[in-house]
Design an enzyme around this catalytic site. Structure first.
Site, mmCIF file in Angstrom:
data_model
loop_
_atom_site.group_PDB
_atom_site.id
_atom_site.type_symbol
_atom_site.label_atom_id
_atom_site.label_comp_id
_atom_site.label_asym_id
_atom_site.label_seq_id
_atom_site.Cartn_x
_atom_site.Cartn_y
_atom_site.Cartn_z
ATOM 1 N N TYR A 53 0.823 -1.214 0.000
ATOM 2 C CA TYR A 53 0.000 0.000 0.000
ATOM 3 C C TYR A 53 0.863 1.273 0.000
ATOM 4 O O TYR A 53 0.439 2.289 -0.563
ATOM 5 C CB TYR A 53 -1.023 -0.020 1.148
ATOM 6 C CG TYR A 53 -2.167 -0.956 0.798
ATOM 7 C CD1 TYR A 53 -3.148 -0.563 -0.110
ATOM 8 C CD2 TYR A 53 -2.224 -2.249 1.311
ATOM 9 C CE1 TYR A 53 -4.172 -1.419 -0.478
ATOM 10 C CE2 TYR A 53 -3.245 -3.114 0.949
ATOM 11 C CZ TYR A 53 -4.218 -2.696 0.051
ATOM 12 O OH TYR A 53 -5.223 -3.554 -0.331
ATOM 13 N N ASN A 89 -12.611 2.487 -6.216
ATOM 14 C CA ASN A 89 -11.199 2.871 -6.289
ATOM 15 C C ASN A 89 -10.759 3.602 -5.032
ATOM 16 O O ASN A 89 -11.530 4.338 -4.425
ATOM 17 C CB ASN A 89 -10.953 3.753 -7.508
ATOM 18 C CG ASN A 89 -11.308 3.031 -8.794
ATOM 19 O OD1 ASN A 89 -11.428 1.812 -8.801
ATOM 20 N ND2 ASN A 89 -11.492 3.775 -9.868
ATOM 21 N N HIS A 106 -14.634 1.132 -0.886
ATOM 22 C CA HIS A 106 -13.497 0.274 -0.505
ATOM 23 C C HIS A 106 -12.392 1.053 0.217
ATOM 24 O O HIS A 106 -11.268 0.560 0.312
ATOM 25 C CB HIS A 106 -12.921 -0.444 -1.739
ATOM 26 C CG HIS A 106 -13.833 -1.517 -2.269
ATOM 27 N ND1 HIS A 106 -13.657 -2.129 -3.491
ATOM 28 C CD2 HIS A 106 -14.924 -2.095 -1.723
ATOM 29 C CE1 HIS A 106 -14.612 -3.031 -3.679
ATOM 30 N NE2 HIS A 106 -15.399 -3.025 -2.625
ATOM 31 N N GLY A 172 -15.804 0.684 -16.011
ATOM 32 C CA GLY A 172 -14.466 0.135 -15.762
ATOM 33 C C GLY A 172 -14.370 -0.797 -14.574
ATOM 34 O O GLY A 172 -13.388 -0.762 -13.837
ATOM 35 N N SER A 174 -14.916 -5.030 -13.375
ATOM 36 C CA SER A 174 -15.028 -6.368 -13.967
ATOM 37 C C SER A 174 -16.269 -7.128 -13.502
ATOM 38 O O SER A 174 -16.560 -8.201 -14.017
ATOM 39 C CB SER A 174 -13.776 -7.183 -13.627
ATOM 40 O OG SER A 174 -13.672 -7.326 -12.220
ATOM 41 N N ASN A 198 -17.181 -0.122 -20.554
ATOM 42 C CA ASN A 198 -16.007 -0.922 -20.201
ATOM 43 C C ASN A 198 -15.164 -1.151 -21.449
ATOM 44 O O ASN A 198 -15.647 -0.998 -22.571
ATOM 45 C CB ASN A 198 -16.471 -2.278 -19.606
ATOM 46 C CG ASN A 198 -15.416 -2.910 -18.713
ATOM 47 O OD1 ASN A 198 -14.219 -2.849 -19.003
ATOM 48 N ND2 ASN A 198 -15.860 -3.503 -17.622
ATOM 49 N N LEU A 199 -13.911 -1.514 -21.212
ATOM 50 C CA LEU A 199 -13.041 -1.857 -22.342
ATOM 51 C C LEU A 199 -13.542 -3.146 -22.987
ATOM 52 O O LEU A 199 -13.557 -3.291 -24.212
ATOM 53 C CB LEU A 199 -11.612 -2.032 -21.822
ATOM 54 C CG LEU A 199 -10.473 -2.020 -22.811
ATOM 55 C CD1 LEU A 199 -10.461 -0.729 -23.619
ATOM 56 C CD2 LEU A 199 -9.150 -2.187 -22.080
#
Ligand code: BJW
Length: 230
Positions: A53, A89, A106, A172, A174, A198-199
């Site tokens: 971290y 994020n 998170h 973005g 999963s 999303n990609l």
């Protein structure tokens, strides 16, 4: 006025130079999840977890928001209804890009948490194993990050937003980590329209009404411009 709830994941920060987790060469290709993102891993080897971290905190501190973060801040400022940003994020690039009231489910890299008493304070640039808590003095300071098996932050507020959403967007991410991966189902059940940006298709792609694929720095500004044009 329409209420928009937006969930973001590591993909929105990828073009700011921050690694994703599960993409090829991502963070989990270099570290075992159970070593660095569980309370058990921290108890086993706090120095390894602090080093992981510390490195990510240093990288995030110099990272710049990209066109996708900035487009979401523009949407928040110009949309006549409410725009709520919920992020998985820990990099705070939404705030650097001008967003307000972001819910950090998170945690954040810039935060420290005492594993003993739950006190939270701003993290120093470098944290060490066995560092004392400024409140209870136990040597159990840790990053203020939500690890596997722990309850994410602000869940009541997030679910309240989801049941009142007219439009839910996931950007973005999963779709492999719960409870965030279940938000599309919650929003759909509450009658919201849903869109994934999303990609590549996520694990939950089939649950969305609409999908837009490509790099976030292209798809997000385009989507925001369309919304604002009505
Ligand atoms: C691009 C792009 C570009 C790339 N442009 N896109 C069923 C129900 C509920 C819970 C569970 C369940 N089954 C198991 C669980 C427990 C567990 C879990 O989900 N495990 C799974 C592995 C199955 N969940 C938990 O333990 C959570 N707590 C919990 O559930 O508490 C109980 C509870 C129950 C019910 C309600 C409420 C609570 C805690 C999860 C904590 C996750 N922590 C981590 C690490 C810490 C943060 C950090 O170190 O940074 O958080 S794991 C890691 O994954 C990190 C991320 O936030 C999270 C999600 O990852 P994300 O953002 O989706 O990234 P990637 O890499 O997976 O995907 C990137 C995406 O971007 C890809 O799709 C690319 O295509 C895309 N992309 N470049 C656009 N340029």
């Amino acid at each position: 006025m329409e209420k928009i709830v937006i969930l973001t994941g590591a993909g929105i920060s990828a073009e700011s130079g921050l690694g994703t987790f599960r993409d090829a060469g991502g963070l989990w290709a270099q570290h075992r999840i159970e070593d660095v993102a569980t309370p058990e891993g921290f108890a086993r080897d706090p120095a390894l977890v602090q080093a992981f971290y510390n490195a990510r905190r240093a990288k995030a501190a110099t990272a710049r928001p990209n066109a996708a973060h900035e487009a979401l801040a523009r949407l928040q400022a110009a949309w006549p209804g409410e725009v709520v940003i919920v992020t998985q994020n820990v990099d705070e690039l939404h705030e650097k890009g001008g967003a307000q009231g972001v819910l950090h489910m998170h945690g954040i890299l810039s935060g420290a948490l005492c594993a003993t008493c739950g006190h939270r304070w701003p993290a120093p640039a470098e944290m060490a194993a066995g560092e004392p808590c400024p409140a209870c003095h136990a040597p159990t300071a840790r990053p203020d990050i939500v690890w596997f098996g722990e309850m994410p932050y602000d869940m009541d507020e997030i679910f309240e937003h989801l049941v009142n959403a007219d439009l839910f967007a996931a950007i973005g991410t999963s779709g492999q980590v719960y409870p965030a991966a279940g938000f599309v189902q919650e929003a759909t059940a509450a009658g919201s329209r849903t869109v994934e940006l999303n990609l590549e298709p996520s694990a939950t792609v089939s649950q969305f009404d609409e999908t837009r694929f490509g790099p976030a720095t292209q798809t997000v500004p385009e989507w925001v411009a369309e919304l604002l044009a009505g």
